[in-house]
Motif scaffolding. Structure first.
Motif, PDB file in Angstrom:
ATOM      1  N   VAL A 109       0.695  -1.495   0.303  1.00 39.42           N
ATOM      2  CA  VAL A 109       0.168  -0.144  -0.104  1.00 39.42           C
ATOM      3  C   VAL A 109       0.739   1.125  -0.230  1.00 39.42           C
ATOM      4  CG1 VAL A 109      -2.125  -0.849   0.888  1.00 39.42           C
ATOM      5  CG2 VAL A 109       0.259  -0.094   2.375  1.00 39.42           C
ATOM      6  N   GLY A 110       2.437   1.183  -0.047  1.00 43.13           N
ATOM      7  CA  GLY A 110       2.715   2.639   0.424  1.00 43.13           C
ATOM      8  C   GLY A 110       3.700   2.654  -0.924  1.00 43.13           C
ATOM      9  N   LEU A 111       4.143   3.855  -0.540  1.00 40.52           N
ATOM     10  CA  LEU A 111       5.173   4.396  -2.504  1.00 40.52           C
ATOM     11  C   LEU A 111       5.820   3.025  -2.102  1.00 40.52           C
ATOM     12  CD1 LEU A 111       4.965   8.123  -1.437  1.00 40.52           C
ATOM     13  CD2 LEU A 111       3.631   7.373  -2.941  1.00 40.52           C
ATOM     14  N   LYS A 112       6.368   2.759  -1.317  1.00 41.29           N
ATOM     15  CA  LYS A 112       7.846   2.030  -2.100  1.00 41.29           C
ATOM     16  C   LYS A 112       7.515   0.991  -1.907  1.00 41.29           C
ATOM     17  CE  LYS A 112      12.866   1.038  -1.012  1.00 41.29           C
ATOM     18  NZ  LYS A 112      13.560   1.667   0.164  1.00 41.29           N
ATOM     19  N   THR A 113       7.288   0.014  -2.812  1.00 42.40           N
ATOM     20  CA  THR A 113       6.300  -1.386  -2.933  1.00 42.40           C
ATOM     21  C   THR A 113       7.658  -2.592  -3.366  1.00 42.40           C
ATOM     22  OG1 THR A 113       5.430  -0.807  -5.751  1.00 42.40           O
ATOM     23  CG2 THR A 113       4.382  -0.430  -4.106  1.00 42.40           C
ATOM     24  N   GLY A 114       6.636  -3.221  -3.116  1.00 40.77           N
ATOM     25  CA  GLY A 114       8.201  -4.366  -2.365  1.00 40.77           C
ATOM     26  C   GLY A 114       7.995  -4.856  -4.002  1.00 40.77           C
ATOM     27  N   ARG A 115       9.275  -6.166  -4.092  1.00 45.02           N
ATOM     28  CA  ARG A 115       9.290  -7.207  -5.192  1.00 45.02           C
ATOM     29  C   ARG A 115       7.853  -8.192  -5.509  1.00 45.02           C
ATOM     30  NH1 ARG A 115      15.353  -9.801  -4.708  1.00 45.02           N
ATOM     31  NH2 ARG A 115      14.549  -9.094  -2.118  1.00 45.02           N
ATOM     32  N   GLU A 116       7.452  -8.078  -6.692  1.00 39.16           N
ATOM     33  CA  GLU A 116       6.402  -8.823  -7.149  1.00 39.16           C
ATOM     34  C   GLU A 116       7.242  -9.639  -7.575  1.00 39.16           C
ATOM     35  OE1 GLU A 116       4.168  -7.047 -10.788  1.00 39.16           O
ATOM     36  OE2 GLU A 116       2.831  -6.733  -8.997  1.00 39.16           O
ATOM     37  N   THR A 117       8.564  -9.941  -8.104  1.00 37.75           N
ATOM     38  CA  THR A 117       8.857 -11.619  -8.403  1.00 37.75           C
ATOM     39  C   THR A 117      10.570 -11.435  -7.834  1.00 37.75           C
ATOM     40  OG1 THR A 117       7.705 -11.506 -10.783  1.00 37.75           O
ATOM     41  CG2 THR A 117       9.833 -12.567 -10.581  1.00 37.75           C
ATOM     42  N   VAL A 118      10.470 -12.868  -7.386  1.00 37.39           N
ATOM     43  CA  VAL A 118      11.834 -13.043  -6.631  1.00 37.39           C
ATOM     44  C   VAL A 118      12.933 -13.798  -7.334  1.00 37.39           C
ATOM     45  CG1 VAL A 118      13.605 -13.694  -4.032  1.00 37.39           C
ATOM     46  CG2 VAL A 118      11.450 -11.826  -4.240  1.00 37.39           C
ATOM     47  N   LEU A 158      20.338 -23.668  -8.857  1.00 40.58           N
ATOM     48  CA  LEU A 158      19.947 -23.340  -8.601  1.00 40.58           C
ATOM     49  C   LEU A 158      19.174 -22.104  -9.652  1.00 40.58           C
ATOM     50  CD1 LEU A 158      17.317 -23.761  -5.910  1.00 40.58           C
ATOM     51  CD2 LEU A 158      18.572 -21.554  -5.223  1.00 40.58           C
ATOM     52  N   ASP A 159      18.342 -22.424  -9.014  1.00 40.01           N
ATOM     53  CA  ASP A 159      16.958 -21.153 -10.431  1.00 40.01           C
ATOM     54  C   ASP A 159      15.994 -21.842  -9.643  1.00 40.01           C
ATOM     55  OD1 ASP A 159      16.367 -19.596 -12.684  1.00 40.01           O
ATOM     56  OD2 ASP A 159      15.027 -21.124 -13.313  1.00 40.01           O
ATOM     57  N   LEU A 160      15.834 -20.434  -9.091  1.00 39.39           N
ATOM     58  CA  LEU A 160      14.492 -19.983  -7.708  1.00 39.39           C
ATOM     59  C   LEU A 160      13.959 -19.106  -8.134  1.00 39.39           C
ATOM     60  CD1 LEU A 160      14.310 -20.133  -3.886  1.00 39.39           C
ATOM     61  CD2 LEU A 160      13.851 -18.109  -4.711  1.00 39.39           C
ATOM     62  N   VAL A 161      12.308 -18.974  -8.740  1.00 39.43           N
ATOM     63  CA  VAL A 161      11.847 -17.512  -8.832  1.00 39.43           C
ATOM     64  C   VAL A 161      10.314 -17.693  -8.146  1.00 39.43           C
ATOM     65  CG1 VAL A 161      10.094 -16.833 -10.475  1.00 39.43           C
ATOM     66  CG2 VAL A 161      12.339 -18.078 -11.534  1.00 39.43           C
ATOM     67  N   THR A 162       9.943 -16.162  -7.462  1.00 42.19           N
ATOM     68  CA  THR A 162       8.581 -17.241  -6.395  1.00 42.19           C
ATOM     69  C   THR A 162       8.214 -15.323  -7.452  1.00 42.19           C
ATOM     70  OG1 THR A 162       9.383 -15.588  -4.768  1.00 42.19           O
ATOM     71  CG2 THR A 162       9.286 -18.130  -4.639  1.00 42.19           C
TER      72      THR A 162
END
Length: 251
Positions: A52-61, A72-76
């Motif tokens: 909800v904030g102006l600084k949003t988190g990562r939709e994809t890691v 390793l190939d990790l995608v979330t």
């Protein structure tokens, strides 16, 4: 399953809480070679301030590379993005959430698995037809031709046909061939399992596999035309309810 314990370390080190982490790729498809990397896929939950904030988190890691000798190939994806993908004709995400190779699970994962059934539509055939075309082009342009992309072609087409006929997402080529009984597959899978030294094909074999590719594409197109699966997903309300619960519980 008995998976490499180093996978759990990377799940534990994820920057966000996870609803699930499963193994995809060659291990899920039933033909991992000794040098196959581990494809980890999953869903994370962004904390409410990072939504909800102006600084949003990562939709994809994403995390890719060698760690302690493990490739390793990790995608979330964040849960909102993943729920949106589940409502599209995206076979990848359904295979990930329904993968039997589970490194981490949760009650929310169980609900996603239940809702995945109501995300399957006849138009998922387009996903598998498109992916098969891409994989065949990769296979056909290589010199010498390799077993790996060819197995991906067979896997994708058989998964698509099986899905159109049964509504069941089955990504394991060995299990699929218990139904389809293609005589060429056991030897190809065995060659992939052994490793790179037997991972090449003779050029003379390509013509046979091209005919099989065209035959299976036609079967998938027919299965699509005759499928009794719904036109659209019906899981939107359930996914929306789950998303609200998960998001409002996050901090």
């Amino acid at each position: 399953m008995n998976y490499d314990p180093r996978l759990q370390q990377h799940v534990d080190q994820h920057p966000y809480p996870l609803l699930f982490a499963t193994i995809s790729g060659a291990h899920l498809y039933g033909f991992p070679s000794p040098d196959s990397d581990f494809d980890l896929r999953g869903v994370h939950v962004l904390p409410l301030p990072e939504v909800v904030g102006l600084k949003t988190g990562r939709e994809t890691v994403e995390k890719t590379g060698f760690y302690d000798g493990l490739e390793l190939d990790l995608v979330t994806h964040d849960v909102k993005k993943f729920c949106g993908l589940m409502l599209k004709k995206n076979g990848y995400v359904l295979e990930q959430v329904l993968s039997p190779l589970v490194v981490l699970t949760s009650p929310e994962h169980a609900r996603l698995r239940e809702l995945a059934v109501d995300c399957v539509t006849k138009h998922h055939a387009h996903h598998y037809l498109g992916f098969a075309t891409t994989q065949w082009k990769l296979f056909a342009k290589e010199e010498p031709p390799r077993v790996k992309p060819l197995l991906y072609v067979y896997r994708v087409l058989l998964t698509g046909i099986h899905l159109m006929r049964t509504g069941e997402v089955e990504a394991n080529l060995v299990r699929l061939n218990e139904t389809f009984r293609l005589p060429q597959l056991p030897e190809l899978i065995e060659r992939k399992l052994v490793g790179p030294e037997k991972g090449m094909l003779e050029a003379a074999d390509v013509a046979f596999h091209h005919r099989e590719y065209e035959r299976l594409v036609a079967k998938l197109e027919t299965a699509y035309a005759e499928s009794k699966l719904p036109e659209t997903a019906t899981a939107a309300d359930g996914l929306n309810e789950l998303l609200i619960e998960v998001r409002t519980a996050s901090k």
